[in-house]
Design a protein around this motif. Sequence first.
Motif, PDB file in Angstrom:
ATOM      1  N   THR B 184      -3.923 -23.703   3.472  1.00  0.00           N
ATOM      2  CA  THR B 184      -3.188 -23.439   2.436  1.00  0.00           C
ATOM      3  C   THR B 184      -2.660 -22.261   2.420  1.00  0.00           C
ATOM      4  N   ALA B 185      -1.639 -21.594   1.586  1.00  0.00           N
ATOM      5  CA  ALA B 185      -1.181 -20.515   1.307  1.00  0.00           C
ATOM      6  C   ALA B 185      -2.073 -19.456   0.896  1.00  0.00           C
ATOM      7  N   ARG B 186      -1.981 -18.397   1.799  1.00  0.00           N
ATOM      8  CA  ARG B 186      -3.176 -16.996   1.360  1.00  0.00           C
ATOM      9  C   ARG B 186      -2.250 -15.911   1.047  1.00  0.00           C
ATOM     10  N   LEU B 187      -2.883 -15.064   0.055  1.00  0.00           N
ATOM     11  CA  LEU B 187      -2.375 -13.684   0.084  1.00  0.00           C
ATOM     12  C   LEU B 187      -3.030 -12.924   0.922  1.00  0.00           C
ATOM     13  N   ILE B 188      -2.077 -11.999   1.621  1.00  0.00           N
ATOM     14  CA  ILE B 188      -2.330 -11.069   2.764  1.00  0.00           C
ATOM     15  C   ILE B 188      -2.176  -9.654   2.462  1.00  0.00           C
ATOM     16  N   ALA B 189      -2.993  -8.557   2.829  1.00  0.00           N
ATOM     17  CA  ALA B 189      -2.631  -7.431   2.742  1.00  0.00           C
ATOM     18  C   ALA B 189      -2.690  -6.570   3.763  1.00  0.00           C
ATOM     19  N   ASN B 190      -1.849  -5.240   3.829  1.00  0.00           N
ATOM     20  CA  ASN B 190      -1.910  -4.343   4.982  1.00  0.00           C
ATOM     21  C   ASN B 190      -3.293  -3.636   4.841  1.00  0.00           C
ATOM     22  N   PRO B 191      -4.158  -3.332   5.736  1.00  0.00           N
ATOM     23  CA  PRO B 191      -5.454  -2.779   5.498  1.00  0.00           C
ATOM     24  C   PRO B 191      -5.074  -1.269   4.930  1.00  0.00           C
ATOM     25  N   VAL B 192      -4.163  -0.538   5.469  1.00  0.00           N
ATOM     26  CA  VAL B 192      -4.046   0.665   4.868  1.00  0.00           C
ATOM     27  C   VAL B 192      -3.516   0.597   3.461  1.00  0.00           C
ATOM     28  N   ALA B 193      -2.738  -0.063   3.094  1.00  0.00           N
ATOM     29  CA  ALA B 193      -2.093  -0.409   1.705  1.00  0.00           C
ATOM     30  C   ALA B 193      -3.216  -0.769   0.662  1.00  0.00           C
ATOM     31  N   HIS B 194      -4.038  -1.654   1.320  1.00  0.00           N
ATOM     32  CA  HIS B 194      -5.360  -2.108   0.614  1.00  0.00           C
ATOM     33  C   HIS B 194      -6.256  -0.906   0.086  1.00  0.00           C
ATOM     34  N   LYS B 195      -6.175   0.243   0.733  1.00  0.00           N
ATOM     35  CA  LYS B 195      -7.052   1.381   0.227  1.00  0.00           C
ATOM     36  C   LYS B 195      -6.152   2.173  -0.555  1.00  0.00           C
ATOM     37  N   LEU B 196      -5.053   2.665  -0.147  1.00  0.00           N
ATOM     38  CA  LEU B 196      -4.043   3.457  -0.692  1.00  0.00           C
ATOM     39  C   LEU B 196      -3.524   2.927  -1.920  1.00  0.00           C
ATOM     40  N   LYS B 197      -3.235   1.417  -2.167  1.00  0.00           N
ATOM     41  CA  LYS B 197      -2.462   1.202  -3.051  1.00  0.00           C
ATOM     42  C   LYS B 197      -3.652   0.132  -3.906  1.00  0.00           C
ATOM     43  N   ALA B 198      -4.756   0.297  -4.036  1.00  0.00           N
ATOM     44  CA  ALA B 198      -5.860  -0.367  -4.545  1.00  0.00           C
ATOM     45  C   ALA B 198      -5.442  -0.866  -5.873  1.00  0.00           C
ATOM     46  N   THR B 199      -5.197  -0.092  -6.796  1.00  0.00           N
ATOM     47  CA  THR B 199      -4.970  -0.291  -8.197  1.00  0.00           C
ATOM     48  C   THR B 199      -3.866  -1.697  -8.400  1.00  0.00           C
ATOM     49  N   ALA B 200      -2.756  -1.233  -7.599  1.00  0.00           N
ATOM     50  CA  ALA B 200      -1.437  -2.095  -7.786  1.00  0.00           C
ATOM     51  C   ALA B 200      -2.024  -3.432  -6.935  1.00  0.00           C
ATOM     52  N   ILE B 201      -2.686  -3.568  -5.749  1.00  0.00           N
ATOM     53  CA  ILE B 201      -2.809  -4.580  -5.417  1.00  0.00           C
ATOM     54  C   ILE B 201      -4.088  -5.580  -6.071  1.00  0.00           C
ATOM     55  N   ASP B 202      -4.923  -4.774  -6.652  1.00  0.00           N
ATOM     56  CA  ASP B 202      -6.104  -5.547  -7.473  1.00  0.00           C
ATOM     57  C   ASP B 202      -5.252  -6.120  -8.649  1.00  0.00           C
ATOM     58  N   ALA B 203      -4.282  -5.298  -9.454  1.00  0.00           N
ATOM     59  CA  ALA B 203      -3.698  -5.840 -10.515  1.00  0.00           C
ATOM     60  C   ALA B 203      -2.897  -7.096 -10.163  1.00  0.00           C
ATOM     61  N   LEU B 204      -2.383  -7.184  -9.055  1.00  0.00           N
ATOM     62  CA  LEU B 204      -1.554  -8.271  -8.741  1.00  0.00           C
ATOM     63  C   LEU B 204      -2.450  -9.320  -8.326  1.00  0.00           C
ATOM     64  N   LEU B 205      -3.420  -9.113  -7.531  1.00  0.00           N
ATOM     65  CA  LEU B 205      -4.476 -10.080  -7.393  1.00  0.00           C
ATOM     66  C   LEU B 205      -5.062 -10.855  -8.525  1.00  0.00           C
ATOM     67  N   GLU B 206      -5.423  -9.895  -9.530  1.00  0.00           N
ATOM     68  CA  GLU B 206      -5.959 -10.669 -10.631  1.00  0.00           C
ATOM     69  C   GLU B 206      -5.061 -11.392 -11.477  1.00  0.00           C
ATOM     70  N   ARG B 207      -3.756 -11.178 -11.510  1.00  0.00           N
ATOM     71  CA  ARG B 207      -2.771 -11.860 -12.106  1.00  0.00           C
ATOM     72  C   ARG B 207      -2.473 -13.102 -11.411  1.00  0.00           C
ATOM     73  N   LEU B 208      -2.431 -13.211 -10.170  1.00  0.00           N
ATOM     74  CA  LEU B 208      -2.188 -14.263  -9.339  1.00  0.00           C
ATOM     75  C   LEU B 208      -3.664 -15.264  -9.552  1.00  0.00           C
ATOM     76  N   ARG B 209      -4.609 -14.567  -9.396  1.00  0.00           N
ATOM     77  CA  ARG B 209      -5.904 -15.606  -9.492  1.00  0.00           C
ATOM     78  C   ARG B 209      -6.005 -16.374 -10.950  1.00  0.00           C
ATOM     79  N   ALA B 210      -5.410 -15.656 -11.972  1.00  0.00           N
ATOM     80  CA  ALA B 210      -5.356 -16.152 -13.298  1.00  0.00           C
ATOM     81  C   ALA B 210      -4.297 -17.117 -13.250  1.00  0.00           C
ATOM     82  N   ALA B 211      -2.831 -16.888 -12.751  1.00  0.00           N
ATOM     83  CA  ALA B 211      -1.921 -17.750 -12.634  1.00  0.00           C
ATOM     84  C   ALA B 211      -2.287 -18.974 -12.006  1.00  0.00           C
ATOM     85  N   GLY B 212      -3.102 -19.139 -10.943  1.00  0.00           N
ATOM     86  CA  GLY B 212      -3.446 -20.257 -10.256  1.00  0.00           C
ATOM     87  C   GLY B 212      -4.618 -21.211 -10.860  1.00  0.00           C
ATOM     88  N   ALA B 213      -5.460 -20.433 -11.917  1.00  0.00           N
ATOM     89  CA  ALA B 213      -6.665 -21.120 -12.036  1.00  0.00           C
ATOM     90  C   ALA B 213      -6.170 -22.330 -13.216  1.00  0.00           C
TER      91      ALA B 213
END
Lengths: 322, 213
Positions: B184-213
Amino acid sequence: VTSHPIPSGTRDVLPDEMRELRAISATALRVFTDAGYGEVSTPALEYESTLARGDVSHGLPAYRLFDEQGDVLVLRSDMTVPIARLVATRFAHAEPPLRLCYLAHAYRGVRPQRGQSREFLQAGIELVGAPAPEGTAEALTVLCDVLDAVGLAGYRVGLGDVALFQALLDEADVAAPAREAILTALVARDLVSLEREVHELGLAEDLAGPLVRAPQLRGGPEVLGALEGHAHEAAEGLRRIHALLAPRVAARVIFDLGLVRNLDYYTGAVFQVYDPALGEAIGSGGRYDDLLGRFGRPLPAVGWALNVERLHIALAGEERGA
Amino acid sequence: MTSAPALTIAVPRGALMRDTLDRLDAIGLDTAEVRANDRKLLFRDVGVVTMRPSDVPTYVSAGAADIGIAGKDVLLEQREREVYELLDLGYGGCTMVVASVGGADPMAEALRRLGVVRIATKYPKIAARHFEETGRQAEIVEVKGSVELAPLTGLAEGIVDLTATGTTLAENGLVVREEIVRCTARLIANPVAHKLKATAIDALLERLRAAGA
C-alpha cells in the motif's frame, strides 16, 4: 582524455577543495588540542580478528585481503575499535582518563553517492576512562566546540540512549523472535512494521503504547518527562547528561528516544549530528562501556567522529542558503 | 498564506497520484494547481514536487524533499535508501505476486529438470529475495516494460510483478502462483528532516492519520 578509472566510491581531491577540507581539519585539531586531546594514528589495515572484537555488524567492514602469512587483513571501518586496541596495548597501565583524537580515513562498502564515499575522512575523539554522565557531557561539549569553530550555524545533536528502547521491551516482557523483529524494524526506521509487530503481541495499552510512541519522541527535554516506569528510569542517564551541559551545548541537543545505531558496541548514550543543509547525519558517536574490556582493559569510554567531507558539504550548503 | 510551506512533499505521478492529492486536500492543502498541470513538476507555493514513483525514495533520502508518498513495493525494492516509514496510508492496495502461464506450472518443470527457474521482473531485488528465502535457485531477468510478455515468448518461465485486480495477468493467460507481499502507499520522511522539522512532520502525520481513519 584517456580513461584510467579509480575504484567505485573513491575520489581524487583537487587543490580548491583540498584547501577547504584542510582548513576544517586544522580547526578540528586545534579544538581537540585545546581540550587536552592528543592525536594518534593507527594502521589503515588491522587483523580481521581485531575488528571482530568490536562486533561490527551491518556488512562492515568491506575490504579484506591476505598478508604473506595467510592472515586476513581488513581496512578499518572506523577508528573506535583500533583505538580501543591501542589503549589496551600501548596504554595498558596509564592512569585514566585518556583523551585521544584522530584525523583518519576509514573504509566502508557503502553505495557510492554524494557524502557516501567508501573511503572517507573522519575527525573524532575517544575519551577513555571517563564514565557517564560527565564523560558524555565532555564529549558533547567538544563536539559543539568543533562545529562552532568551523562555523556551522544550523547544526543540532540528536541524543538518545540504546538502553532505553531495550528497557521498554524488558518492561513488556518481549522475547525473541518478536524482540528481534521489532528492533530490526526500528533500525530500518520502518515504524509501520514496528507498530504491526507490537500489535501482534496483543500487549496491554500501557505496555504497547510506549513501544509504538518512543521512536517518534524527539524534541527538547520535555520528551524525557513523557516517559513512565522502566523507560523513565532508563532515561535518567539522559537527564543527568542534560543537567551537566552548558546552555550553549544544551540548546543544540534534540532528545531522540528512537535513536539507535547499527554498530553493536554502543552501550548507553548515542548521538548523531544533523544540519538542515544536508539530508544525512554529519557525524555520530556514543558510549561504548564494554568495548575496552573485550581487549583486556575494562574502562568506560565515549567517542564520536565527524565525517569531514559531509561537514564540508553542509558548510557549503549553508553558505549558499545564507 | 504567502509564507513558504514548512515541508516539501514528494508526490508520485501515476497510479498513486490521485489518491495522494485527495488525501492532501483532505488535510487542508490546495492541490488544484498540481492537478491542473500535467507537465509542471515543482509547485513551490504548496510545497509539492511530483515525480516518477520510483524516484520518491531517492529525493526523500537525499533531503531534496522532506517527506514523500511511496508504494511499499518501491520501498522494498530500494531497501538501501535511508528513510523513515511513518504511516500506512491504506490506499493504492496491490499485491506482489509470482505468476506463470496457466495449466501445468512451467516454473516447477524448470526447477525439477534444470535446477534454475528464470523469472522476469521490474523488481529484481524483491524477486531475488523471495526465491532466496524460499530456497529455490532463480535467474532474475530484469525488464523495463510489459513483464507479461516474458513467459509468453520463452524469455522466462515466470514473473514477479505487482497486480491490483489481476486483469492484465488473466488477459495474457497468466495465473497467480504465489503472493509475496501486500503493498500500500506509505508516508516516508528524510531522517534529518524527521529530527529538525519534527513539529511540522508530526502535525502532518496526525492530520493524515485522522483523514485516513
